[in-house]
Design an enzyme around this catalytic site. Structure first.
Site, short mmCIF file in Angstrom:
data_model
loop_
_atom_site.label_atom_id
_atom_site.label_comp_id
_atom_site.label_asym_id
_atom_site.label_seq_id
_atom_site.Cartn_x
_atom_site.Cartn_y
_atom_site.Cartn_z
N HIS A 368 0.84 -1.21 0.00
CA HIS A 368 0.00 0.00 0.00
C HIS A 368 0.87 1.25 0.00
O HIS A 368 0.60 2.22 -0.73
CB HIS A 368 -0.89 0.04 1.25
CG HIS A 368 -1.92 -1.06 1.28
ND1 HIS A 368 -3.00 -1.03 2.13
CD2 HIS A 368 -2.04 -2.20 0.57
CE1 HIS A 368 -3.73 -2.11 1.96
NE2 HIS A 368 -3.16 -2.83 1.03
N GLU A 609 2.45 -14.01 -18.58
CA GLU A 609 3.30 -13.77 -17.41
C GLU A 609 4.05 -15.00 -16.94
O GLU A 609 5.00 -14.89 -16.16
CB GLU A 609 2.45 -13.28 -16.24
CG GLU A 609 1.66 -12.02 -16.51
CD GLU A 609 0.72 -11.70 -15.37
OE1 GLU A 609 1.14 -10.96 -14.46
OE2 GLU A 609 -0.43 -12.20 -15.39
N ASP A 633 6.57 -10.12 -13.94
CA ASP A 633 6.31 -11.48 -13.50
C ASP A 633 6.95 -12.50 -14.43
O ASP A 633 7.47 -13.52 -13.97
CB ASP A 633 4.79 -11.74 -13.42
CG ASP A 633 4.23 -11.39 -12.04
OD1 ASP A 633 5.01 -11.35 -11.07
OD2 ASP A 633 3.01 -11.15 -11.94
N CYS A 680 3.74 -4.54 -20.82
CA CYS A 680 3.56 -3.62 -19.69
C CYS A 680 4.47 -4.10 -18.57
O CYS A 680 4.42 -5.26 -18.17
CB CYS A 680 2.10 -3.55 -19.23
SG CYS A 680 1.36 -5.13 -18.79
#
Length: 761
Positions: A368, A609, A633, A680
């Site tokens: 977070h 991924e 990933d 990405c």
């Protein structure tokens, strides 16, 4: 021996400084091993000497004065070989070197073990005995284990500058400057400032050292906290009405321990004598008691350590709740907030105009705090495991949020270098603003689309300022992570609508909920031994179709009248997963139409991924509207490296030959089915990586907003022929470092080397 080892480690870790820690270590190891000598030699890189830093059994006058070069004497030989040496008669070994004045001539047996931390020799741990014998396997194993624990202690001491400059200056210790601590890059940028340590609520082990600004006020706060803890304990006891009188008496024992003539008085004395703030004094007293009880042989008495810790935590909680110690604290102008584990609430403790950087010993780039830091543009490093947080308060620090490096006690030279980087970055950013609205087009006319990765609405606004052409990855899990329960369909629709409107009519690719791995929801815990290979991504949402359907309906409703939505499925490993997800998406689409909301069926794509998807790329391309490679990933799965683990993150490299080969395979498979393919991830945002991806044939790259102008500059200053020749050259290479160097040289050739700047891999 395991219990003895645990006790020694606890004592050493509780020591206030390195000298105290080493003194405790040699004393306890000498007694535990029942030998006559235990010594620690610490390696000083500047002088390239192994310096006798602590001993029990040799002449203590030799400490700090005796030293050996690498490969000199048995100590230097142990360091050079990087493995233990166990001898029954040390003087007969060809590497034996008599150390005058130490008194070691009477000792024959020798066992030396290297102290190694992350491939670096930090010193040598030695035991000696006059009796001629080889130490047995159990003793050698104990020493190897002890040296591994000592390595962390020395690494922490190095980070705080507790090292010797040279053996001749032992009495005049100097702070070691420019010490590097590696973490995980979480938010880009360079920060230079002063550390303020914050600790999580009621965690004694994380309370930092801090001088009391007003001793009388600290004592007053402590007494108030004691009274609050007394009341709390009394209420707990009274609420448990079913307990027998003798069991209720335990709560009275707790209360009595808080009296002035017990723990309370000791803490007050520490505040007065050491000018320590109340929390730090409480920590010292409680942990001394804990260590005392932990060393006891009696199991019942050892358990009392838990009682003491609980009592300390209760008082600390009262201190943190009632003292409001930070309300009077004057944060320095350039505050770098450091904690064992940063939380979003901690960011609010520091005035925004004074906060320049964040460092957390725990946590990952997907926490977070990291998400908020990126949105706020605050350079951040997470997962700095070797950082001795408690000793960091007040020191000067440099953060490299591009590479995940932290520099403690920076020298004037280093400060000047990083300040120059900061100024250069400002000038570069300003210069790149001129091309914000120009297309990413090569000198020979090849057009490449540059999109952004977003998660918060603030990301969207910053992205538009950088000239982004759309969103290649909207992380829908971010709004989920910022809440304490699942958002409703209408709440989700409102969040998604703001993203779609911000970029309309440009496309926004929304990834369906991707939780698990290092992305956790507090209200939907996933507890697994190996989360990255567990229940995450599409696996979670297909197992919970109610979550998936609700989210897709919210996306579709948000797209009403805009029609710029694209949906992307994460963590795909099989054809059947795509088929099942497509069925649910079509079902949600029909349900929205039945509600009378006219929306268009969006394009649906999948993320590549994992290796399984790489080898099924052609079949997947034939089923969906687009493919998007999640390079972060994909790299970590191909290389079996957790990019958020600082111990192995150095092995994570998107320019690894295997990664480049997989990327080429994916784009070829997509093109064979006339399916658009994009990337990405961090590699797309690296200007050198973008050149390679363009040469491979990728149609679109999606990245962090700050990297869009950099990538655009490189694309506009090169041509496709140059990029393809560069790809042909590096694809033949078999080493990631050589590939990185080749790419840097290539950018230099076209006058774009400064674009790489600190983000160069």
């Amino acid at each position: 021996m395991l219990n003895v080892l645990r006790q020694i480690v606890q004592e050493v870790n509780s020591a206030p400084d390195l000298d105290s820690a080493l003194a405790i270590l040699v004393d306890r190891v000498q007694k535990a091993m029942q030998t006559e000598v235990c010594s620690v030699y610490v390696y000083e890189p500047k002088s390239k000497l192994h310096i006798l830093r602590a001993t029990k059994g040799l002449n203590t006058q030799s400490v700090g004065k005796v030293s050996l070069r690498n490969n000199e004497g048995l100590v230097g030989f142990v360091a050079a070989r990087e493995e233990p040496i166990n001898l029954d008669d040390a003087s007969k070994h060809p590497k034996y070197h008599f150390l005058s004045g130490t008194g070691e001539e009477k000792f024959n047996s020798f066992l030396g073990v290297p102290i190694i931390h992350q491939k670096r020799i930090l010193g040598v741990l030695v035991i000696q005995q006059s009796v001629r014998r080889k130490f047995d396997e159990g003793e050698e194993s104990f020493m190897v284990t002890m040296s591994a624990q000592l390595a962390a202690v020395l690494a922490h001491a190095e980070a705080t500058g507790q090292v010797l400059d040279s053996p001749n200056k032992y009495k005049q210790k100097k702070i070691k400057q420019d010490v590097v601590v590696k973490g995980s890059a979480a938010a880009p940028g360079i920060a230079i400032g002063t550390v303020v340590v914050l600790s999580p609520t009621a965690d004694l082990y994380d309370v930092p050292d801090r001088a009391a600004s007003n001793v009388d006020e600290e004592i007053k706060r402590f007494k108030s906290a004691i009274e609050g803890a007394r009341k709390q304990i009394k209420l707990v006891g009274e609420s448990l009405k079913d307990l027998r009188p003798e069991e209720q008496a335990l709560f009275n024992v707790y209360i009595r321990m808080l009296d002035d003539d017990a723990l309370g008085n000791e803490v007050i004395n520490r505040i007065k004598e050491n000018n320590q703030w109340a929390q730090g004094a409480l920590r010292d007293v409680i942990l001394e008691y804990v260590n005392h009880f932990d060393r006891m042989d009696d199991a019942y008495l050892r358990e009392r350590a838990t009682d003491i810790k609980d009592l300390g935590a209760r008082v600390l909680s009262q201190l943190q709740d009632t003292s409001d110690a930070l309300s009077d604290f004057q944060f320095p102008p350039n505050t770098i907030l450091v904690s064992e584990e940063l939380t979003p609430s901690m960011l609010g403790e520091v005035p925004e105009d004074k906060l320049v950087g964040l460092v957390s010993a725990k946590g990952s780039a997907n926490s977070h705090v990291a998400i908020l830091a990126r949105a706020m543009g605050i350079p951040t490093v997470m997962g700095a495991l070797d950082l001795p947080v408690k000793q960091m308060d007040g020191i000067e620090l440099v953060i490299d949020g591009y590479r995940g490096y932290i520099y403690t006690h920076p020298s004037q030279k280093m400060l000047q270098q990083f300040q120059a980087i900061v100024e250069e970055e400002k000038a570069l950013v300003k210069g790149l603003e001129a091309i914000k609205d120009l297309p990413a087009q090569t000198l020979d006319g090849h057009r490449l689309q540059l999109f952004v990765n977003t998660g918060l609405i603030t990301d969207a606004f910053r992205s538009l300022d950088k000239g982004a052409e759309g969103v290649g990855l909207y992380r829908t899990e971010v709004p989920f992570m910022m809440r304490d329960c699942f958002p409703s369909e209408s709440e989700q629709a409102q969040i998604y609508r703001s993203q779609l409107e911000a970029f309309a009519p440009q496309p926004v690719t929304m990834r369906t909920l991707d939780i698990g791995g290092d992305k956790a929801l507090t209200y939907f815990p996933i507890d697994e031994d190996n989360p990255f290979l567990g229940w995450r991504g599409i696996r979670v949402t297909l197992d919970h179709p109610e979550i998936f359907l609700l989210q897709v309906r919210a996306m579709l409703k948000a797209s009403h009248g805009l029609d710029n939505l694209k949906i992307m499925l994460p963590m795909i490993t099989s054809i059947s997963e795509v088929e099942e997800a497509q069925h649910l998406i079509y079902r949600a689409f029909q349900e929205v139409l039945e509600e009378g909301i006219e929306v268009k069926m969006p394009e649906v794509g999948v993320m590549i991924e994992v290796p399984a998807a790489v080898y099924q790329a052609k079949q997947l391309a034939s089923m969906v509207d687009f493919l998007s490679v999640g390079s972060n990933d994909l790299t970590q799965y191909l290389l079996a490296v957790d990019r958020n683990n600082p111990r192995v993150s150095g092995l994570y490299d998107s320019f690894h030959p295997s990664v480049l080969s997989a990327l080429q395979h994916i784009v070829n498979a997509g093109k064979s089915e006339n399916c658009p393919v994009s990337v990405c991830g961090e590699m797309a945002g690296n200007p050198a990586g973008a050149l390679l991806l363009m040469a491979m044939g990728y149609d679109m790259l999606s990245m962090n907003a700050t990297n869009v102008p950099r990538v655009k500059s490189v694309i506009r200053n090169s041509d496709m022929v140059f990029a393809q020749q560069l790809l042909a050259d590096v694809i033949k290479l078999d080493d990631a470092n050589v590939i990185s160097s080749t790419l840097e040289l290539a950018l230099n050739k076209i006058g774009q080397s400064r674009i790489l700047g600190p983000i160069s891999t």
